[in-house]
Design a protein around this motif. Structure first.
Motif, PDB file in Angstrom:
ATOM      1  N   ARG A 185      -2.687 -48.764 -37.729  1.00  0.00           N
ATOM      2  CA  ARG A 185      -3.906 -48.508 -36.958  1.00  0.00           C
ATOM      3  C   ARG A 185      -4.939 -49.610 -37.132  1.00  0.00           C
ATOM      4  O   ARG A 185      -5.751 -49.856 -36.243  1.00  0.00           O
ATOM      5  CB  ARG A 185      -4.488 -47.152 -37.363  1.00  0.00           C
ATOM      6  N   ALA A 186      -4.897 -50.269 -38.280  1.00  0.00           N
ATOM      7  CA  ALA A 186      -5.824 -51.372 -38.527  1.00  0.00           C
ATOM      8  C   ALA A 186      -5.303 -52.698 -37.966  1.00  0.00           C
ATOM      9  O   ALA A 186      -5.974 -53.729 -38.090  1.00  0.00           O
ATOM     10  CB  ALA A 186      -6.075 -51.508 -40.030  1.00  0.00           C
ATOM     11  N   GLY A 187      -4.122 -52.656 -37.361  1.00  0.00           N
ATOM     12  CA  GLY A 187      -3.538 -53.892 -36.834  1.00  0.00           C
ATOM     13  C   GLY A 187      -3.100 -54.838 -37.925  1.00  0.00           C
ATOM     14  O   GLY A 187      -3.075 -56.058 -37.725  1.00  0.00           O
ATOM     15  N   GLN A 188      -2.728 -54.276 -39.085  1.00  0.00           N
ATOM     16  CA  GLN A 188      -2.402 -55.110 -40.249  1.00  0.00           C
ATOM     17  C   GLN A 188      -0.985 -54.847 -40.757  1.00  0.00           C
ATOM     18  O   GLN A 188      -0.722 -54.883 -41.962  1.00  0.00           O
ATOM     19  CB  GLN A 188      -3.419 -54.858 -41.365  1.00  0.00           C
ATOM     20  N   LEU A 189      -0.077 -54.584 -39.839  1.00  0.00           N
ATOM     21  CA  LEU A 189       1.326 -54.410 -40.212  1.00  0.00           C
ATOM     22  C   LEU A 189       2.150 -55.185 -39.196  1.00  0.00           C
ATOM     23  O   LEU A 189       2.214 -54.834 -38.022  1.00  0.00           O
ATOM     24  CB  LEU A 189       1.708 -52.921 -40.216  1.00  0.00           C
ATOM     25  N   ASP A 190       2.756 -56.281 -39.655  1.00  0.00           N
ATOM     26  CA  ASP A 190       3.414 -57.203 -38.729  1.00  0.00           C
ATOM     27  C   ASP A 190       4.922 -57.028 -38.641  1.00  0.00           C
ATOM     28  O   ASP A 190       5.523 -57.394 -37.628  1.00  0.00           O
ATOM     29  CB  ASP A 190       3.102 -58.648 -39.147  1.00  0.00           C
ATOM     30  N   ALA A 191       5.556 -56.513 -39.696  1.00  0.00           N
ATOM     31  CA  ALA A 191       7.017 -56.370 -39.678  1.00  0.00           C
ATOM     32  C   ALA A 191       7.451 -55.463 -40.813  1.00  0.00           C
ATOM     33  O   ALA A 191       6.720 -55.268 -41.796  1.00  0.00           O
ATOM     34  CB  ALA A 191       7.693 -57.733 -39.811  1.00  0.00           C
ATOM     35  N   LEU A 192       8.646 -54.907 -40.667  1.00  0.00           N
ATOM     36  CA  LEU A 192       9.266 -54.141 -41.739  1.00  0.00           C
ATOM     37  C   LEU A 192      10.607 -54.785 -42.087  1.00  0.00           C
ATOM     38  O   LEU A 192      11.352 -55.229 -41.200  1.00  0.00           O
ATOM     39  CB  LEU A 192       9.533 -52.687 -41.337  1.00  0.00           C
ATOM     40  N   SER A 193      10.919 -54.839 -43.368  1.00  0.00           N
ATOM     41  CA  SER A 193      12.264 -55.208 -43.802  1.00  0.00           C
ATOM     42  C   SER A 193      12.951 -53.919 -44.242  1.00  0.00           C
ATOM     43  O   SER A 193      12.393 -53.145 -45.013  1.00  0.00           O
ATOM     44  CB  SER A 193      12.204 -56.212 -44.958  1.00  0.00           C
ATOM     45  N   VAL A 194      14.140 -53.689 -43.720  1.00  0.00           N
ATOM     46  CA  VAL A 194      14.847 -52.430 -43.993  1.00  0.00           C
ATOM     47  C   VAL A 194      16.268 -52.742 -44.431  1.00  0.00           C
ATOM     48  O   VAL A 194      17.019 -53.402 -43.715  1.00  0.00           O
ATOM     49  CB  VAL A 194      14.867 -51.524 -42.748  1.00  0.00           C
ATOM     50  N   SER A 195      16.642 -52.277 -45.617  1.00  0.00           N
ATOM     51  CA  SER A 195      17.970 -52.567 -46.167  1.00  0.00           C
ATOM     52  C   SER A 195      18.809 -51.316 -46.351  1.00  0.00           C
ATOM     53  O   SER A 195      19.825 -51.349 -47.042  1.00  0.00           O
ATOM     54  CB  SER A 195      17.829 -53.306 -47.506  1.00  0.00           C
ATOM     55  N   SER A 196      18.400 -50.216 -45.726  1.00  0.00           N
ATOM     56  CA  SER A 196      19.141 -48.961 -45.860  1.00  0.00           C
ATOM     57  C   SER A 196      19.047 -48.159 -44.568  1.00  0.00           C
ATOM     58  O   SER A 196      17.944 -47.843 -44.115  1.00  0.00           O
ATOM     59  CB  SER A 196      18.593 -48.129 -47.023  1.00  0.00           C
ATOM     60  N   SER A 197      20.191 -47.818 -44.001  1.00  0.00           N
ATOM     61  CA  SER A 197      20.201 -46.958 -42.820  1.00  0.00           C
ATOM     62  C   SER A 197      19.649 -45.583 -43.148  1.00  0.00           C
ATOM     63  O   SER A 197      18.912 -44.982 -42.352  1.00  0.00           O
ATOM     64  CB  SER A 197      21.631 -46.818 -42.283  1.00  0.00           C
ATOM     65  N   GLU A 198      19.997 -45.091 -44.323  1.00  0.00           N
ATOM     66  CA  GLU A 198      19.514 -43.773 -44.734  1.00  0.00           C
ATOM     67  C   GLU A 198      17.999 -43.760 -44.853  1.00  0.00           C
ATOM     68  O   GLU A 198      17.324 -42.837 -44.385  1.00  0.00           O
ATOM     69  CB  GLU A 198      20.150 -43.387 -46.073  1.00  0.00           C
ATOM     70  N   LEU A 203      12.444 -42.492 -42.516  1.00  0.00           N
ATOM     71  CA  LEU A 203      11.189 -42.959 -41.927  1.00  0.00           C
ATOM     72  C   LEU A 203      10.997 -42.389 -40.525  1.00  0.00           C
ATOM     73  O   LEU A 203       9.915 -41.874 -40.192  1.00  0.00           O
ATOM     74  CB  LEU A 203      11.162 -44.483 -41.891  1.00  0.00           C
ATOM     75  N   VAL A 204      12.021 -42.474 -39.702  1.00  0.00           N
ATOM     76  CA  VAL A 204      11.927 -41.948 -38.334  1.00  0.00           C
ATOM     77  C   VAL A 204      11.612 -40.460 -38.346  1.00  0.00           C
ATOM     78  O   VAL A 204      10.799 -39.964 -37.548  1.00  0.00           O
ATOM     79  CB  VAL A 204      13.227 -42.246 -37.563  1.00  0.00           C
ATOM     80  N   ASP A 205      12.225 -39.735 -39.258  1.00  0.00           N
ATOM     81  CA  ASP A 205      11.979 -38.288 -39.343  1.00  0.00           C
ATOM     82  C   ASP A 205      10.544 -37.973 -39.763  1.00  0.00           C
ATOM     83  O   ASP A 205       9.986 -36.941 -39.369  1.00  0.00           O
ATOM     84  CB  ASP A 205      12.954 -37.642 -40.333  1.00  0.00           C
ATOM     85  N   LEU A 215       6.296 -47.999 -34.655  1.00  0.00           N
ATOM     86  CA  LEU A 215       7.565 -48.500 -35.191  1.00  0.00           C
ATOM     87  C   LEU A 215       8.363 -49.235 -34.128  1.00  0.00           C
ATOM     88  O   LEU A 215       8.930 -50.303 -34.384  1.00  0.00           O
ATOM     89  CB  LEU A 215       8.383 -47.342 -35.774  1.00  0.00           C
ATOM     90  N   LYS A 216       8.396 -48.702 -32.922  1.00  0.00           N
ATOM     91  CA  LYS A 216       9.169 -49.315 -31.846  1.00  0.00           C
ATOM     92  C   LYS A 216       8.611 -50.670 -31.435  1.00  0.00           C
ATOM     93  O   LYS A 216       9.345 -51.512 -30.910  1.00  0.00           O
ATOM     94  CB  LYS A 216       9.221 -48.370 -30.638  1.00  0.00           C
ATOM     95  N   GLN A 217       7.329 -50.889 -31.695  1.00  0.00           N
ATOM     96  CA  GLN A 217       6.701 -52.164 -31.344  1.00  0.00           C
ATOM     97  C   GLN A 217       6.794 -53.196 -32.470  1.00  0.00           C
ATOM     98  O   GLN A 217       6.503 -54.374 -32.250  1.00  0.00           O
ATOM     99  CB  GLN A 217       5.225 -51.940 -31.002  1.00  0.00           C
ATOM    100  N   GLY A 235      16.910 -45.250 -31.528  1.00  0.00           N
ATOM    101  CA  GLY A 235      16.001 -45.533 -30.427  1.00  0.00           C
ATOM    102  C   GLY A 235      15.148 -46.771 -30.618  1.00  0.00           C
ATOM    103  O   GLY A 235      14.193 -46.994 -29.855  1.00  0.00           O
ATOM    104  N   LEU A 236      15.473 -47.588 -31.610  1.00  0.00           N
ATOM    105  CA  LEU A 236      14.691 -48.797 -31.870  1.00  0.00           C
ATOM    106  C   LEU A 236      15.385 -49.994 -31.227  1.00  0.00           C
ATOM    107  O   LEU A 236      16.612 -50.031 -31.121  1.00  0.00           O
ATOM    108  CB  LEU A 236      14.540 -49.012 -33.376  1.00  0.00           C
ATOM    109  N   SER A 237      14.604 -50.964 -30.811  1.00  0.00           N
ATOM    110  CA  SER A 237      15.196 -52.117 -30.136  1.00  0.00           C
ATOM    111  C   SER A 237      14.662 -53.452 -30.641  1.00  0.00           C
ATOM    112  O   SER A 237      15.299 -54.491 -30.428  1.00  0.00           O
ATOM    113  CB  SER A 237      14.970 -52.023 -28.627  1.00  0.00           C
ATOM    114  N   ASN A 238      13.525 -53.462 -31.311  1.00  0.00           N
ATOM    115  CA  ASN A 238      12.936 -54.720 -31.791  1.00  0.00           C
ATOM    116  C   ASN A 238      13.530 -55.040 -33.162  1.00  0.00           C
ATOM    117  O   ASN A 238      12.880 -54.943 -34.192  1.00  0.00           O
ATOM    118  CB  ASN A 238      11.413 -54.584 -31.868  1.00  0.00           C
TER     119      ASN A 238
END
Length: 260
Positions: A185-198, A203-205, A215-217, A235-238
């Motif tokens: 919301r503060a515009g201060q999150l540029d990317a996520l690194s994710v190393s686990s499908s679980e 997170l999605v839940d 998240l989708k953006q 449902g994620l594409s980025n």
């Protein structure tokens, strides 16, 4: 003092479990970025300790001991070494190089492990796990609760007797997603690194409609094709597929064409 480097001004979420988050977070900071550590998996001892106790008691009967992750080492090895030294005839094996390093810190070397792709398929391709080597052998797989059965099933098909030993369990974040939502919301999150499908599923839940929209953006950097596939199924594409391990994630982050 203003940060400099290829990731200057970028906040990158590190979602590895707390005990494994520091190396990537430090590398992001060294590249000028701001790491936000937000573990998507919480790790704790197995609910039932009996399988580990029984496996340790018959450790000398095994030809191969496979550790699925650094967590498997952290939760199984103290029980193993408390009983006595590592058996000379027992070959250690690991899915990834991070696990190899953790074993080495305990003096357990000569580990069988892939050097490029870090997954069950790559481990199964190694000569030490070929059918002619494992047929008639007893193998222990130290792992967390749940997870894929490919490794155990394939080794059984090759003629081995396999004991899957649950030595830790995984659960989703217990404190909710408020830190992520605040940063988004503060515009201060540029990317996520994710190393686990679980972890990604957790997170999605946990996210509401607004969170899912954020998240989708947001660019998602993942070090394995299977995680990318699962992300698309959610449902994620980025999604940015990087090379393996922390080094691969960091290289992907540094090479990314960040918006001005």
């Amino acid at each position: 003092m203003t940060a400099t480097g290829p990731l200057a001004g970028r906040t990158i979420v590190v979602t590895r479990p707390q005990a494994q988050a520091a190396p990537l977070a430090e590398a992001i900071a060294a590249a000028g970025g701001k790491p936000l550590i937000f573990p998507l998996l919480e790790i704790s001892p197995a609910t039932d300790p009996q399988p580990l106790i029984e496996a340790v008691a018959r450790l000398a009967d095994y030809a191969l001991a496979i550790f699925i992750s650094p967590n498997a080492v952290d939760y199984a090895l103290p029980a193993i070494l408390a009983r006595g030294p590592w058996p000379e005839t027992l070959i250690p094996a690991a899915v990834g190089q991070g696990t190899v390093k953790v074993l080495a810190t305990h003096g357990i070397n000569g580990c069988v492990a892939p050097t490029e792709r870090f997954d069950s398929e790559a481990l199964l391709e190694l000569p030490a796990l070929a059918a002619e080597r494992v047929k008639g052998q007893r193998i222990a797989i130290f792992r967390g609760d749940g997870g894929r059965e490919l490794l155990a099933d394939t080794l059984r098909e090759r003629g081995a007797t396999v004991d899957c030993v649950t030595c830790y369990r995984r659960s989703g974040p217990s404190d909710g997603v408020a830190p992520l939502m605040s940063a988004w919301r503060a515009g201060q999150l540029d990317a996520l690194s994710v190393s686990s499908s679980e972890g990604l599923r957790y997170l999605v839940d946990l996210l509401d409609a607004d969170g899912l929209a954020f998240l989708k953006q947001t660019p998602l950097f993942v070090p394995h094709a299977r995680i990318a596939e699962n992300a698309r199924a959610l449902g994620l594409s980025n999604i940015l597929l990087t090379e393996a391990a922390d080094a691969g994630i960091l290289a992907g982050l540094v090479a990314y064409n960040w918006p001005a």
